[in-house]
Motif scaffolding. Structure first.
Motif, short mmCIF file in Angstrom:
data_model
loop_
_atom_site.label_atom_id
_atom_site.label_comp_id
_atom_site.label_asym_id
_atom_site.label_seq_id
_atom_site.Cartn_x
_atom_site.Cartn_y
_atom_site.Cartn_z
N UNK A 30 47.04 43.87 47.81
CA UNK A 30 48.03 43.60 48.87
C UNK A 30 47.46 42.72 49.97
N UNK A 31 46.14 42.73 50.11
CA UNK A 31 45.52 41.85 51.11
C UNK A 31 45.72 40.38 50.77
N UNK A 32 46.20 40.12 49.55
CA UNK A 32 46.53 38.75 49.17
C UNK A 32 47.50 38.10 50.15
N UNK A 33 48.31 38.92 50.81
CA UNK A 33 49.26 38.38 51.79
C UNK A 33 48.57 37.93 53.07
N UNK A 34 47.34 38.41 53.28
CA UNK A 34 46.62 38.03 54.50
C UNK A 34 45.67 36.88 54.24
N UNK A 35 45.49 36.53 52.95
CA UNK A 35 44.53 35.47 52.61
C UNK A 35 45.06 34.11 53.02
N UNK A 36 44.15 33.25 53.38
CA UNK A 36 44.56 31.86 53.74
C UNK A 36 44.36 30.95 52.55
#
Lengths: 226, 84
Positions: free
Chosen positions: A220-226
């Motif tokens: 879910x941290x994929x949404x925070x990745x740049x």
């Protein structure tokens, strides 16, 4: 930035996704599909559930609702889109990803914890894992068997677009560890862009330590990745 | 314009596993029936008005392509008949 969790009639994992993302410090909101996506949408979750009562085929109706035109447009611009369970079925039905999720080989609804192997780590969804890492996620579906023609599957594998495969606790791809009879144990794939991913297991149900483990958090941290 | 009924039959492609048909076959065998195979299909009967039979068939085919069938797993056929 706001991740839009698209709620269709019959979605039931939208609040789980919202809570998991908020716990990760990722701004998110639930969006009713008829209202369209807010202008500040920086990511999209197509959540699990039984949109439109699974009429015709799981995901078939939601995939053809107007909001999906917006989702496809954002996806083509590189905005991260994640389809989970029913959202994965919607993703395949809408052409965001290849293949189809159809009736489990067992012909039964299966609700259990499974192991999946991380096949790639160079995507926003899997950067927090190691290649070949085995993680544990819950599944809850009756139509999760990944189907695709042999030709297309070969192409998908050649292009390295399989993200997760069902495996045993040691990472072996066996028939016994394949809960739904998916072709080549495929549990999740990426679309034309790596920023678009669908999977049948539920990372949002494995995001809080007090319920269901935390193996889904890196995904879910994929949404925070740049 | 004439009135037609287009019958769209949607089947799984050959080679695609059909667990529901397998289960149904086993249930028939439990009831004592002998059979060597069973396939299931969805049938849609679409009432529509069109200039001629070909136009009706074309529109029903487009319905199958865009919604009624999933080309990844399904084949379909269309039959058109005049509607009283």
């Amino acid at each position: 930035m706001t991740v839009s969790v698209v709620r269709f009639g019959g979605s039931n994992c939208d609040r789980d996704a919202l809570r998991a993302l908020e716990d990760l410090g990722i701004d998110a909101e639930i969006v009713w599909h008829e209202d369209g996506l807010p202008a500040d949408t920086t990511g999209v979750v197509l959540p699990g559930g039984f949109s439109y009562g699974d009429y015709l085929r799981a995901g078939a109706m939601a995939a053809r609702s107007p909001v999906m035109d917006e989702v496809r447009e954002l996806a083509s611009e590189g905005v991260p889109v994640l389809g989970v369970c029913n959202g994965a079925q919607v993703g395949c039905e809408s052409g965001l990803t290849e293949g189809a999720f159809t009736t489990n080989a067992s012909a039964r609804f299966q609700c259990e914890h499974v192991h999946v192997r991380v096949e790639r780590t160079d995507t926003p969804w899997t950067a927090g894992y190691e290649t070949g890492e085995v993680i544990e996620l819950p599944i809850a579906h009756g139509e999760g068997r990944y189907e695709i023609s042999e030709d297309r599957l070969t192409q998908l594998e050649t292009q390295d677009r399989v993200l997760f495969r069902y495996c045993d606790a040691d990472g072996n791809l066996t028939d016994e560890a394949n809960p739904n009879g998916s072709k080549h144990n495929v549990a999740g794939v990426v679309g034309e862009r790596d920023s678009v991913a669908v999977l049948m297991p539920h990372p949002e149900r494995a995001a809080l330590a007090d319920v269901g483990g935390t193996d889904g958090r890196p995904l879910l941290r994929g949404f925070a990745a740049e | 314009m004439s009135a037609y009924t287009a019958t769209v039959t949607v089947r799984l492609k050959q080679g695609v596993l059909d667990p529901e048909a397998e289960t149904t076959k086993r249930a028939l065998e439990r009831l004592g029936f002998e059979l060597s195979g069973l396939r299931s299909a969805d049938r849609f009967e679409v009432d529509l008005d069109a200039a001629d039979e070909d136009a009706a068939r074309e529109r029903a085919s487009e319905m199958a392509e865009r919604l009624l069938a999933n080309p990844t797993i399904h084949d379909y056929d269309v039959e058109v008949a005049p509607r009283e």
